[in-house]
Design a protein around this motif. Structure first.
Motif, PDB file in Angstrom:
ATOM      1  N   ILE A  42       0.868  -1.181   0.000  1.00  0.00           N
ATOM      2  CA  ILE A  42       0.000   0.000   0.000  1.00  0.00           C
ATOM      3  C   ILE A  42       0.903   1.229   0.000  1.00  0.00           C
ATOM      4  CG2 ILE A  42      -1.756   1.292   1.290  1.00  0.00           C
ATOM      5  CD1 ILE A  42      -2.271  -1.552   2.707  1.00  0.00           C
ATOM      6  N   ASN A  44       0.307   5.299  -0.232  1.00  0.00           N
ATOM      7  CA  ASN A  44      -0.524   6.494  -0.423  1.00  0.00           C
ATOM      8  C   ASN A  44       0.065   7.640   0.404  1.00  0.00           C
ATOM      9  OD1 ASN A  44      -1.512   6.368   2.249  1.00  0.00           O
ATOM     10  ND2 ASN A  44      -3.204   5.020   1.632  1.00  0.00           N
ATOM     11  N   THR A  46      -0.409   8.718   3.278  1.00  0.00           N
ATOM     12  CA  THR A  46      -0.175   8.542   4.717  1.00  0.00           C
ATOM     13  C   THR A  46       0.423   7.188   5.075  1.00  0.00           C
ATOM     14  OG1 THR A  46      -2.420   7.719   4.994  1.00  0.00           O
ATOM     15  CG2 THR A  46      -2.077  10.087   5.325  1.00  0.00           C
TER      16      THR A  46
HETATM   17  C1  LIG Z   1      -3.602   4.840   3.092  1.00  0.00           C
HETATM   18  O1  LIG Z   1      -3.596   3.469   3.387  1.00  0.00           O
HETATM   19  C2  LIG Z   1      -3.870   3.177   4.725  1.00  0.00           C
HETATM   20  C3  LIG Z   1      -3.656   1.681   4.940  1.00  0.00           C
HETATM   21  O2  LIG Z   1      -4.512   0.930   4.130  1.00  0.00           O
HETATM   22  C4  LIG Z   1      -5.299   3.618   5.052  1.00  0.00           C
HETATM   23  O3  LIG Z   1      -5.587   3.325   6.385  1.00  0.00           O
HETATM   24  C5  LIG Z   1      -5.432   5.093   4.773  1.00  0.00           C
HETATM   25  O4  LIG Z   1      -6.779   5.471   4.920  1.00  0.00           O
HETATM   26  C6  LIG Z   1      -4.960   5.437   3.356  1.00  0.00           C
HETATM   27  N1  LIG Z   1      -4.909   6.854   3.203  1.00  0.00           N
HETATM   28  C7  LIG Z   1      -5.327   7.472   2.107  1.00  0.00           C
HETATM   29  C8  LIG Z   1      -5.129   8.951   2.078  1.00  0.00           C
HETATM   30  O5  LIG Z   1      -5.836   6.871   1.174  1.00  0.00           O
END
Ligand SMILES: *[C@@H]1O[C@H](CO)[C@@H](O)[C@H](O)[C@H]1NC(C)=O
Length: 136
Positions: A42, A44, A46
């Motif tokens: 993953i 992204n 954050t």
């Molecule tokens: C990024 O990935 C994390 C883990 O899956 C998730 O909890 C979070 O909401 C995501 N953030 C965004 C900005 O998509």
């Protein structure tokens, strides 16, 4: 007349192909069995999955292989996927039968999973299946 000849030739060709496809289904039994471990990735704003391939390929997998080999594990391949793929690493564990893997897993799964945080932010998931052919 010419059209009929062409049509019957095409029909004959088509039935040859469908026969050989059918023959292949039954004449190509599995040559082995695999368990496929895959690690999610993953990335992204954050969150960033991490994976230490040096540790995994030089320490973790040789150690796992040493534990599983007495149960019949034949070998493994470690494969990496591009950053956009849902998984970062896919490792195939080759055995002759599912029963061999089940026994290996029952004996060692806990201690193997306990070491996952040493190299990966994600825990692996698993699929299993048959090996139909290999060409290298
Ligand atoms: C990024 O990935 C994390 C883990 O899956 C998730 O909890 C979070 O909401 C995501 N953030 C965004 C900005 O998509």
């Amino acid at each position: 007349m010419q059209f009929q000849t062409l049509a019957s030739l095409l029909f004959a060709t088509a039935s040859v192909f469908s026969q050989s496809a059918k023959a292949q289904d039954t004449s190509c039994p599995p040559i082995g069995w695999f368990s496929m471990a895959y690690y999610a990735q993953i990335h992204n704003a954050t969150y960033d999955s991490t994976f230490d391939m040096d540790f995994y390929s030089q320490q973790q997998m040789p150690w796992v292989y040493s534990l599983y080999k007495p149960f019949g594990m034949k070998g493994y391949t470690i494969n990496t996927l591009e950053r956009d793929a849902p998984w970062s690493v896919v490792t195939f564990f080759y055995f002759d039968t599912a029963e061999q893997f089940d026994a290996a897993l029952a004996a060692h799964e806990d201690e193997i999973l306990a070491r996952v945080p040493l190299f990966s932010s994600e825990y692996p998931s698993r699929f299993v299946g048959d090996v139909i052919s290999t060409t290298f």
